[in-house]
Design an enzyme around this catalytic site. Structure first.
Site, PDB file in Angstrom:
ATOM      1  N   GLU A  59       0.809  -1.215   0.000  1.00 30.94           N
ATOM      2  CA  GLU A  59       0.000   0.000   0.000  1.00 30.94           C
ATOM      3  C   GLU A  59       0.845   1.268   0.000  1.00 30.94           C
ATOM      4  OE1 GLU A  59      -2.755  -3.118   1.863  1.00 30.94           O
ATOM      5  OE2 GLU A  59      -0.632  -2.560   2.031  1.00 30.94           O
ATOM      6  N   PHE A 114     -10.040  -7.315  16.040  1.00 31.85           N
ATOM      7  CA  PHE A 114      -9.000  -7.750  15.109  1.00 31.85           C
ATOM      8  C   PHE A 114      -8.673  -6.630  14.114  1.00 31.85           C
ATOM      9  CE2 PHE A 114      -8.076  -9.981  10.996  1.00 31.85           C
ATOM     10  CZ  PHE A 114      -6.821 -10.470  11.334  1.00 31.85           C
ATOM     11  N   GLN A 115      -7.410  -6.276  14.014  1.00 27.61           N
ATOM     12  CA  GLN A 115      -6.894  -5.253  13.097  1.00 27.61           C
ATOM     13  C   GLN A 115      -7.396  -3.847  13.414  1.00 27.61           C
ATOM     14  OE1 GLN A 115      -7.740  -6.756   9.079  1.00 27.61           O
ATOM     15  NE2 GLN A 115      -5.650  -7.572   8.983  1.00 27.61           N
ATOM     16  N   VAL A 119      15.435   9.125  -3.296  1.00 27.14           N
ATOM     17  CA  VAL A 119      16.139   9.994  -2.353  1.00 27.14           C
ATOM     18  C   VAL A 119      17.545   9.456  -2.130  1.00 27.14           C
ATOM     19  CG1 VAL A 119      16.213  10.588   0.109  1.00 27.14           C
ATOM     20  CG2 VAL A 119      14.130  10.949  -1.208  1.00 27.14           C
ATOM     21  N   PHE A 122      24.598   7.910   0.239  1.00 25.08           N
ATOM     22  CA  PHE A 122      24.367   9.260   0.745  1.00 25.08           C
ATOM     23  C   PHE A 122      24.507   9.277   2.265  1.00 25.08           C
ATOM     24  CE2 PHE A 122      22.177  13.254   1.589  1.00 25.08           C
ATOM     25  CZ  PHE A 122      22.662  14.048   0.567  1.00 25.08           C
TER      26      PHE A 122
END
Length: 578
Positions: free
Chosen positions: A50, A112-113, A382, A467
């Site tokens: 996600e 739950f969750q 980045v 970096f």
């Protein structure tokens, strides 16, 4: 038969120009998935994490200026969205996140969750509300979409899973929610005060940022009237540097000396649409005129003599008639000459180097720039890929450059490229990825194959978080914990169904990139890149000089002197054997 809430959501999104939704299915999202299936016109862009959905939506919104949409299931699905949504919100692009929630009757029970999305998302959104009953959905959805577009940020609508299946309230046809334009400019006294400062100055410099999007003509006209060199912040690069005879490059930690000098030697500074954050790079005791459409942003980085609240376009149009065109161009001439010298030195570093040795990253970026399409969309991870993108990619008014420039998250280049390619299937999309960044969201290679997105990935593979190593060296710390034991990225890409090629010689690079760019599907070019390439900022503080000295001493004492030898060999090109 009454439409369900999910069907109402889908019809509203379609009426508002949305064409796709990024995410991963989950049980609490089943109702939304059913609405998408029934409609059949909105594309479900199935990613593998996600977080990638959030980044992809951010890139689409940045490129199109329209609302982009992502979705996450309850609990972990929402949590995975957060980093991508932080990036979108800090980039001020319009994204709607549909966050599913556990059943209403279980909220507060430790189910739950269970999480509390309205609390979780508050810091990375401009609007975040829970739908408790179906009757809320028309107004809340409309307010969320308007907030995302008007304020430039993320709007989150939290919906318990069972509500998606409920009947939608009777309501007129969905209201199209589209971007609205406005003329926003300062009042006359503010403009007069700004003109007085600029008319009294003899060496004006302009610092221009992403707020100059759509105002290129105004920027050039202002620079011409003031005979002012134009420095750009990183996010402003794509909107500022092209067709610009006043351009003197970029300043900041990954900028170069000409941009820094143009600000150091001015007697007045104009900030146009930028929230450039690095205070040590601003001039001292110089009057500043700052233009920003959001007044609360003004004066955050440097004391401002005259604040001008408005868009760059409208404000400059109103300011120009009040300015006395400068007759002298000594400051501009010195700074553009400095830029030409700096540009020549940077281009000199973009050489192939010794064949058989790891390639100089400057050469990789310059070659990609040379071979890329005139309207290519670049994304950059980045870290050091941002350095080489900033210094070697040439913008022309058609090319775009997307990155996590405000949020500064690793692993953004590939998911940003997913959103860019989904939004513009006919354009060339090139992701400049680091090996650390690509590995972090490596599963999105599978997204490229599954969604048939022909993204081209150029992998700067140096076996390190380079970096971070540079930051350690500047702080006087012996590099530690930054090694990456990398897999065969080429083999992984090929196993995932991508075109993949490994480049270990400079003489092989151009041919490999041409082959990848010509391939009609996704492709990865894994380039062995020199780990020890330094990318120094244009201003070294005493502390940084001291830090590099301490780093060298401590490295020798720790028995790692060979690293110093390679560092010297890499960065003193005259020692190379061509």
């Amino acid at each position: 038969m009454a439409a369900t809430v999910s069907e109402f959501i889908v019809s509203t999104l379609k009426a508002s120009g949305v064409r796709r939704v990024y995410g991963i299915p989950g049980d609490s999202l089943n109702g939304l998935m059913d609405g998408l299936r029934r409609d059949g016109n909105l594309t479900w862009e199935h990613v593998r994490h996600e977080e990638a959905a959030g980044f992809a939506a951010a890139a689409e919104a940045a490129l199109t200026g329209e609302l982009a949409v992502c979705a996450g299931s309850c609990g972990p699905g929402n949590l995975h969205l957060i980093n991508g949504l932080f990036d979108a919100n800090r980039s001020r692009v319009p994204v709607l996140a549909i966050a599913a929630q556990i059943p209403r009757e279980e909220i507060g029970s430790g189910y739950f969750q269970e999480t509390h999305p309205t609390q979780l998302f508050v810091e990375c959104s401009v609007y975040c509300e829970l739908i408790s009953v179906p009757e809320q959905i028309p107004r809340v959805l409309e307010m969320a979409m308007r907030a995302a577009l008007a304020r430039g940020g993320v709007a989150v609508v939290v919906i318990p899973g069972e509500v998606f299946f409920a009947d939608a309230p009777s309501h007129p046809e969905p209201v199209p929610i589209r971007p609205a334009s406005a003329v926003i400019r300062p009042d006359e006294p503010s403009l007069t005060a700004a003109a007085q400062v600029l008319n009294n100055a003899s060496a004006v410099t302009i610092l221009a940022g992403a707020g100059c999007a759509g105002a290129h003509d105004q920027l050039i006209a202002l620079a011409g009237a003031l005979q002012a060199p134009v420095v750009h912040a990183f996010r402003g690069k794509e909107f500022v540097e092209y067709d610009n005879p006043y351009d003197v490059g970029m300043t900041g930690l990954i900028g170069f000396s000409s941009g820094y000098r143009a600000m150091e030697h001015c007697d007045a500074l104009v900030m146009l649409g930028t929230d450039f954050p690095y205070r040590p790079f601003f001039p001292e005791r110089v009057p500043v005129v700052q233009v920003d459409v959001r007044g609360e942003q003004i004066g955050k980085r440097v004391p401002v003599r005259v604040p001008l609240v408005g868009t760059v376009r409208d404000t400059v149009d109103a300011l120009l008639p009040l300015l006395q065109p400068k007759a002298g161009s000594a400051h501009l001439g010195r700074m553009t000459a400095h830029y030409r010298r700096t540009r020549a030195r940077l281009d000199h570093l973009a050489r192939p180097g010794r064949d058989g040795a790891p390639l100089h990253p400057q050469y990789i970026a310059a070659t990609a720039d040379k071979l890329a399409a005139a309207d290519a969309i670049f994304t950059a991870d980045v870290g050091t890929p941002c350095v080489w993108a900033a210094r070697y990619l040439r913008m022309n008014g058609a090319r775009r450059l997307i990155g996590s420039f405000n949020h500064g998250s690793m692993a953004n280049a590939l998911p940003h490229a997913i959103g860019a390619q989904a939004a513009y299937p006919g354009r060339q999309v090139i992701a400049l990825s680091g090996d650390g960044g690509l590995a972090m969201l490596l599963g999105e290679l599978l997204t490229l194959r599954q969604q048939q997105l022909p993204v081209k990935i150029i992998l700067f593979n140096n076996g390190a978080l380079s970096f971070v190593e540079l930051e350690m060296k500047a702080a006087g710390i012996v590099t530690f914990g930054t090694d990456l034991v990398d897999p065969d990225f080429t083999g992984i890409a090929q196993a995932a169904g991508l075109f993949g090629v490994r480049v270990e010689k400079a003489s092989e690079l151009e041919e490999a990139l041409r082959a990848a760019f010509a391939h009609d599907g996704p492709a990865l070019v894994d380039v062995a890149t020199n780990r020890q390439e330094l990318s120094l900022p244009p201003k070294l503080t005493y502390g940084q000089i001291k830090g590099f000295t301490l780093y060298a001493t401590r490295t020798i004492l720790s028995g790692e002197g060979s690293e110093l030898i390679e560092l010297t060999r890499t960065n003193l090109r005259e020692l190379e054997v061509e």
